[in-house]
Scaffold this motif. Structure first.
Motif, mmCIF file in Angstrom:
data_model
loop_
_atom_site.group_PDB
_atom_site.id
_atom_site.type_symbol
_atom_site.label_atom_id
_atom_site.label_comp_id
_atom_site.label_asym_id
_atom_site.label_seq_id
_atom_site.Cartn_x
_atom_site.Cartn_y
_atom_site.Cartn_z
ATOM 1 N N MET A 129 -26.626 -6.560 -43.636
ATOM 2 C CA MET A 129 -26.481 -7.330 -44.881
ATOM 3 C C MET A 129 -25.096 -7.124 -45.484
ATOM 4 S SD MET A 129 -30.275 -6.553 -46.252
ATOM 5 C CE MET A 129 -30.150 -7.095 -47.931
ATOM 6 N N LEU A 130 -24.615 -5.880 -45.514
ATOM 7 C CA LEU A 130 -23.267 -5.623 -46.050
ATOM 8 C C LEU A 130 -22.221 -6.340 -45.203
ATOM 9 C CD1 LEU A 130 -23.507 -1.850 -46.906
ATOM 10 C CD2 LEU A 130 -23.064 -3.662 -48.498
ATOM 11 N N ASN A 131 -22.465 -6.356 -43.889
ATOM 12 C CA ASN A 131 -21.510 -7.003 -42.989
ATOM 13 C C ASN A 131 -21.453 -8.504 -43.238
ATOM 14 O OD1 ASN A 131 -19.696 -6.526 -40.943
ATOM 15 N ND2 ASN A 131 -21.123 -7.268 -39.410
ATOM 16 N N SER A 132 -22.601 -9.119 -43.507
ATOM 17 C CA SER A 132 -22.599 -10.559 -43.754
ATOM 18 C C SER A 132 -21.884 -10.872 -45.065
ATOM 19 C CB SER A 132 -24.027 -11.085 -43.792
ATOM 20 O OG SER A 132 -24.670 -10.651 -44.957
ATOM 21 N N ALA A 133 -22.051 -10.007 -46.066
ATOM 22 C CA ALA A 133 -21.322 -10.209 -47.321
ATOM 23 C C ALA A 133 -19.817 -10.108 -47.082
ATOM 24 C CB ALA A 133 -21.763 -9.184 -48.350
ATOM 25 N N ALA A 134 -19.419 -9.147 -46.247
ATOM 26 C CA ALA A 134 -17.995 -8.993 -45.922
ATOM 27 C C ALA A 134 -17.481 -10.234 -45.206
ATOM 28 C CB ALA A 134 -17.800 -7.752 -45.062
ATOM 29 N N LEU A 135 -18.318 -10.812 -44.325
ATOM 30 C CA LEU A 135 -17.909 -12.030 -43.615
ATOM 31 C C LEU A 135 -17.637 -13.156 -44.601
ATOM 32 C CD1 LEU A 135 -17.556 -13.506 -40.918
ATOM 33 C CD2 LEU A 135 -19.972 -14.036 -40.978
ATOM 34 N N ALA A 136 -18.505 -13.298 -45.607
ATOM 35 C CA ALA A 136 -18.292 -14.346 -46.606
ATOM 36 C C ALA A 136 -16.998 -14.108 -47.377
ATOM 37 C CB ALA A 136 -19.488 -14.395 -47.556
ATOM 38 N N PHE A 137 -16.707 -12.854 -47.709
ATOM 39 C CA PHE A 137 -15.471 -12.546 -48.442
ATOM 40 C C PHE A 137 -14.245 -12.878 -47.607
ATOM 41 C CE2 PHE A 137 -17.866 -9.937 -51.491
ATOM 42 C CZ PHE A 137 -17.250 -10.369 -52.633
ATOM 43 N N ILE A 138 -14.289 -12.499 -46.313
ATOM 44 C CA ILE A 138 -13.135 -12.774 -45.452
ATOM 45 C C ILE A 138 -12.937 -14.281 -45.309
ATOM 46 C CG2 ILE A 138 -12.288 -12.563 -43.103
ATOM 47 C CD1 ILE A 138 -11.995 -9.987 -44.228
ATOM 48 N N ALA A 139 -14.053 -15.022 -45.196
ATOM 49 C CA ALA A 139 -13.938 -16.473 -45.065
ATOM 50 C C ALA A 139 -13.287 -17.067 -46.306
ATOM 51 C CB ALA A 139 -15.320 -17.086 -44.836
ATOM 52 N N ALA A 140 -13.709 -16.595 -47.479
ATOM 53 C CA ALA A 140 -13.124 -17.120 -48.718
ATOM 54 C C ALA A 140 -11.651 -16.747 -48.810
ATOM 55 C CB ALA A 140 -13.892 -16.577 -49.918
ATOM 56 N N GLY A 141 -11.312 -15.513 -48.449
ATOM 57 C CA GLY A 141 -9.915 -15.101 -48.489
ATOM 58 C C GLY A 141 -9.053 -15.915 -47.543
ATOM 59 N N ALA A 142 -9.603 -16.243 -46.352
ATOM 60 C CA ALA A 142 -8.837 -17.049 -45.405
ATOM 61 C C ALA A 142 -8.736 -18.494 -45.885
ATOM 62 C CB ALA A 142 -9.503 -16.988 -44.030
ATOM 63 N N HIS A 143 -9.779 -18.961 -46.560
ATOM 64 C CA HIS A 143 -9.776 -20.350 -47.023
ATOM 65 C C HIS A 143 -8.664 -20.593 -48.029
ATOM 66 C CE1 HIS A 143 -11.540 -24.259 -47.878
ATOM 67 N NE2 HIS A 143 -11.418 -24.003 -49.153
ATOM 68 N N TRP A 144 -8.497 -19.670 -48.975
ATOM 69 C CA TRP A 144 -7.473 -19.847 -49.999
ATOM 70 C C TRP A 144 -6.186 -19.098 -49.678
ATOM 71 C CZ3 TRP A 144 -12.629 -19.858 -51.920
ATOM 72 C CH2 TRP A 144 -12.987 -21.079 -52.490
ATOM 73 N N GLY A 145 -6.120 -18.449 -48.490
ATOM 74 C CA GLY A 145 -4.889 -17.784 -48.106
ATOM 75 C C GLY A 145 -4.514 -16.612 -48.984
ATOM 76 N N GLN A 146 -5.492 -15.952 -49.566
ATOM 77 C CA GLN A 146 -5.234 -14.809 -50.433
ATOM 78 C C GLN A 146 -5.649 -13.518 -49.734
ATOM 79 O OE1 GLN A 146 -3.829 -14.918 -53.562
ATOM 80 N NE2 GLN A 146 -3.446 -17.066 -53.100
ATOM 81 N N ALA A 147 -5.026 -12.412 -50.137
ATOM 82 C CA ALA A 147 -5.341 -11.120 -49.527
ATOM 83 C C ALA A 147 -6.572 -10.466 -50.161
ATOM 84 C CB ALA A 147 -4.148 -10.181 -49.645
ATOM 85 N N ASP A 148 -7.058 -11.031 -51.281
ATOM 86 C CA ASP A 148 -8.135 -10.363 -52.021
ATOM 87 C C ASP A 148 -9.407 -10.227 -51.189
ATOM 88 O OD1 ASP A 148 -7.151 -10.812 -55.230
ATOM 89 O OD2 ASP A 148 -6.276 -12.031 -53.663
#
Lengths: 169, 104
Positions: free
Chosen positions: B42-61
């Protein structure tokens, strides 16, 4: 083509996660879980986050899973251990996870060979991550370090009593 | 163009499916080692969503939050596995339905 690789990695992640959580044997489940984490790392890499992918492999698939392996091996010590070891070495248990991991390795090599693919879009470089991490997110780093310290103390406290009692018997 | 080669919705659906896998594993399994594994998923899937959002907007957050999730996962697993050792020693089982003495 990169999108196809991404979907293959996603499929591997989903199937290996489902396989991991439906195994009866904890060691078999662990192998599938490691494959799932490697697949997610490939997805990170394809999404332009190479630093996160490296951390996923080193910390998740490396360190955290090794903790699981230690505990499972500690708990499984018994008279039936030898039969179980022999059964673990049978080919059918590691063939499917091995094939999945080999597929992920082939994907990785294809992406590395096709250098254009890695830098397509606006990938976030580790340098940008580091600058943000030690600028606006400095407080978060401190909180994370305190969390790790407290978990270290807690794990030592819980584990030490176990080891002392085992030594006495 | 954004940093993703696939639509972001697809990545979020994959993350959601992984989260559902972990949630069902947590609810259906009674072996505490499998419950900890489900938490990891579950934690890993949340991390996947965060990485996807960060890649989508090109931000390092996104990657920074991923690192914080990694810290939480490592801390949780270290303490959780220490508790597993204690539970095994005290109750001689890993079945969580047997370890209900806290219920009073």
């Amino acid at each position: 083509m990169l999108a196809t690789l991404f979907y293959i990695a996603a499929l591997i992640a989903l199937t290996s996660t489902m396989a991991a959580l439906t195994r009866a044997n904890a060691a078999h489940a662990l192998i599938y879980l490691i494959v799932s984490l490697l697949a997610v790392a490939v997805m990170f890499f394809l999404m332009g986050a190479p630093f996160a992918a490296a951390l996923e492999v080193v910390i998740y698939a490396g360190a955290i899973m090794v903790l699981f392996v230690f505990v499972i091996m500690m708990l499984n010590l018994g008279d039936t251990g030898e039969d179980r070891e022999r059964e673990w070495l049978a080919g059918r248990n590691w063939f499917v996870p091995g094939a999945m991991a080999a597929l992920l390795l082939i994907e990785m090599l294809m992406v590395l060979g096709d250098f254009q693919g890695v830098t397509s879009g606006n990938a976030v470089s580790p340098k940008a991550v580091g600058i943000r991490l030690f600028g606006p997110y400095l407080l978060a780093v401190e909180i994370a370090s305190m969390l790790l310290l407290s978990s270290l103390v807690g794990a030592y406290h819980l584990g030490r009593r176990f080891i002392v009692r085992r030594g006495e018997h | 163009m954004d940093g993703l080669m696939v639509p972001m919705e697809h990545v979020l659906v994959i993350a959601g499916l992984l989260f559902i896998c972990g949630l069902f594993g947590l609810m259906l399994r009674r072996n505490i080692i499998f419950m900890l594994m489900s938490l990891e998923v579950m934690l890993n899937s949340a991390a996947l969503a965060f990485i996807a959002a960060g890649a989508h907007w090109g931000q390092a957050d996104g990657q920074i939050i991923f690192m914080l999730i990694l810290t939480v996962a490592a801390a949780e697993v270290a303490v959780g596995l220490g508790l597993v050792l204690q539970i095994q020693r005290r109750f001689k089982t890993l079945d969580m339905d047997q370890a209900h003495r806290l219920r009073g």
